[in-house]
Design a protein around this motif. Structure first.
Motif, short mmCIF file in Angstrom:
data_model
loop_
_atom_site.label_atom_id
_atom_site.label_comp_id
_atom_site.label_asym_id
_atom_site.label_seq_id
_atom_site.Cartn_x
_atom_site.Cartn_y
_atom_site.Cartn_z
N THR A 70 -37.55 43.73 26.31
CA THR A 70 -37.42 42.65 27.29
C THR A 70 -37.86 41.29 26.76
O THR A 70 -37.54 40.26 27.37
N SER A 73 -34.96 39.19 26.26
CA SER A 73 -34.33 38.87 27.55
C SER A 73 -35.05 37.72 28.25
O SER A 73 -34.42 36.87 28.89
N ILE A 74 -36.37 37.69 28.14
CA ILE A 74 -37.13 36.58 28.71
C ILE A 74 -36.76 35.28 27.99
O ILE A 74 -36.58 34.22 28.61
N LEU A 77 -33.43 34.10 29.23
CA LEU A 77 -33.53 33.47 30.55
C LEU A 77 -33.91 32.00 30.40
O LEU A 77 -33.27 31.11 30.97
N SER A 269 -24.66 34.10 41.51
CA SER A 269 -25.99 34.59 41.10
C SER A 269 -26.13 36.08 41.36
O SER A 269 -26.63 36.84 40.52
N PHE A 273 -26.56 39.03 38.45
CA PHE A 273 -27.73 39.91 38.46
C PHE A 273 -27.32 41.37 38.46
O PHE A 273 -27.81 42.18 37.66
N TYR A 277 -28.03 43.90 35.43
CA TYR A 277 -29.02 44.92 35.78
C TYR A 277 -28.47 46.31 35.44
O TYR A 277 -29.14 47.12 34.79
N TRP A 398 -29.65 34.34 36.17
CA TRP A 398 -29.68 35.56 36.98
C TRP A 398 -29.28 36.77 36.17
O TRP A 398 -29.79 37.87 36.40
N ARG A 400 -30.01 37.13 33.07
CA ARG A 400 -31.21 37.45 32.29
C ARG A 400 -32.24 38.19 33.14
O ARG A 400 -32.93 39.09 32.65
N LEU A 401 -32.36 37.80 34.41
CA LEU A 401 -33.26 38.55 35.29
C LEU A 401 -32.81 40.00 35.42
O LEU A 401 -33.63 40.92 35.41
N ILE A 404 -33.71 41.88 32.30
CA ILE A 404 -35.13 42.21 32.24
C ILE A 404 -35.47 43.33 33.22
O ILE A 404 -36.08 44.35 32.85
N ILE A 405 -35.06 43.18 34.47
CA ILE A 405 -35.49 44.10 35.52
C ILE A 405 -34.80 45.45 35.40
O ILE A 405 -35.40 46.50 35.67
#
Length: 454
Positions: A70, A73-74, A77, A269, A273, A277, A398, A400-401, A404-405
């Motif tokens: 991650t 990924s951060i 973002l 967005s 995501f 994801y 989004w 990238r979020l 990460i998540i």
């Protein structure tokens, strides 16, 4: 030519781009920008290919492995946010070149990392470059494409990204077992060679130049492009349309959250995501699942992962062929629905063998890559030139979020002893939410960027 206060209007530049027939100039630009995108994709997946080896070499816990994955990924973002501003401020081409340089140099640093901490730090820096390049490059390709064939033109370019992912896995099948994971990151440093050459061989977007008030430079750029296309086709260029809708917009970030753009930004967005994801929730952990959960050897695990990337490439090609006819919204809904079906079957079947997971995960990536490529086409279409890179990059924030998540959630389920059926079931539910969001997407097919944002 239409003029405003003695200067060419935005519509005139748009009309001159719209009338250009496909030529070697388009192929050259798509190849050069595509080479950049190829290596950005290659670099993005390097950690997943190296992870099974790193976990043994450095005795990593599941938490440390998740952190290593991650970190990039951060960085992506943060890079997406900064690059959106830079792309609208200093230009599309210069921003892409800067991001490519950062990616390549950071990959070189990762190759010489001696601990998980330094590995993660330089992967974070590498992520800054990757996160910035991809949305701005997609914005540039959108701005030089004709509206009637923009979907196919952009998505055939976007095939370079899954090709880069597939190449990373294909190279890893031989390189990682024979030369070690560090060699993969040395290969990932090659984009440094492209960064310096890009601004000299690719014209800046005339649409962006004019939106920035650099009228003479915009005129010079479009004239050079027209000359190259005319030479390539050996025919006179068609006359530009007399009446072309002009854009409105001042280029402030807050504008993408106002009026009609609020709905566009909200839908976009959510789609970004969900797509990432699900995509990275699967792709990041697949090699490790094959080796650790099913006891497969590293080569078999990487071959199975390659299969998923190849089917993803096929999915991107299929959507490129149909999206100008069926439209963006219908294509997104259909692909998300296909993802739900593939993941749902895998969850109900129980994920009992590596081969079974490989088959249904590959079916899923067929649809997921089509969604991801479609969003890189769709995002820049929704915003005016003055805000196009920022709007596209906000969608990148989004995604990238999601990047990460998604892996963190899957890692948490696996770390807590949860079943693979639960992993795939929760991914199917998220994809189903995305299909509902896609119903509210604005259709953009066949309309010029100026028509969509006037």
């Amino acid at each position: 030519m239409t003029t405003v206060a003695g200067k060419p209007a935005l519509g005139s530049i748009a009309a001159r781009l719209e009338r250009l027939p496909h030529s070697r100039w388009h192929v050259k630009v798509r190849f050069l920008i595509g080479a950049v995108t190829f290596f950005e994709a290659f670099d993005q997946l390097l950690a997943a290919s190296a992870l099974p080896v790193l976990m043994k070499e450095w005795n990593l816990t599941t938490g440390q492995a998740t952190f290593a994955v991650t970190a990039a990924s951060i960085g992506m973002l943060i890079g997406a946010i900064g690059a959106g501003w830079l792309g609208d401020r200093i230009g599309r081409v210069r921003t892409v070149a800067l991001g490519v340089g950062i990616t390549g140099l950071a990959s070189l640093a990762v190759a010489f990392s001696g601990s998980i901490e330094t590995f993660s730090l330089f992967r974070f820096v590498q992520g800054l470059g990757i996160g910035g390049v991809v949305p701005v490059a997609a914005t540039y390709i959108n701005e030089i494409a004709r509206s009637d064939k923009r979907g196919r033109f952009v998505l055939l370019y976007e095939m370079i990204f899954p090709a880069g992912l597939a190449a990373a896995t294909l190279v890893a099948v031989w390189v990682v077992p024979n030369l070690g994971w560090r060699a993969m990151f040395l290969i990932g440093a090659l984009p440094v060679l492209i960064a310096a050459a890009l601004p000299r061989h690719v014209e800046e977007s005339p649409r962006w130049l004019l939106a920035r008030g650099r009228t003479e430079e915009a005129e010079a750029a479009i004239a050079r492009i027209e000359a190259q296309v005319s030479r390539a086709t050996a025919e006179p260029l068609p006359l530009p349309a007399a009446n072309v809708t002009e854009e409105t917009g001042r280029g402030r970030l807050g504008d993408i959250f106002k009026g009609r753009y609020l709905r566009r930004t909200a839908v976009l967005s959510g789609l970004w995501f969900v797509a990432y994801y699900v995509n990275h929730g699967i792709s990041t952990w697949l090699p490790s699942l094959y080796t650790k959960h099913f006891g497969l050897d590293l080569t078999t695990a990487l071959v199975y992962t390659l299969l998923s990337n190849v089917t993803g490439l096929l999915g991107t090609f299929v959507v490129a062929m149909v999206i100008d006819r069926m439209g963006r919204r219908a294509a997104l809904v259909a692909a998300l629905g296909g993802s739900v079906l593939s993941l749902g079957v895998l969850a109900l079947a129980g994920a009992t063998s590596g081969g079974q997971v490989a088959v249904f995960a590959s079916c899923t990536t067929f649809f997921l890559y089509a969604i991801n490529a479609g969003l890189y086409l769709y995002s820049p279409e929704l915003y005016p030139t003055s805000n196009r890179a920022k709007g596209a990059a906000f969608g990148g924030l989004w995604n990238r979020l999601g990047v990460i998540i998604g892996p963190v959630t899957v890692g948490a389920i696996i770390g807590a002893g949860g079943s693979l059926s639960l992993v795939f079931a929760q991914l199917a539910v998220v994809a189903a939410v995305g299909a509902v969001i896609a119903w509210f997407a604005v259709e953009t097919k066949g309309r010029t960027l100026e028509e969509l944002n006037s």
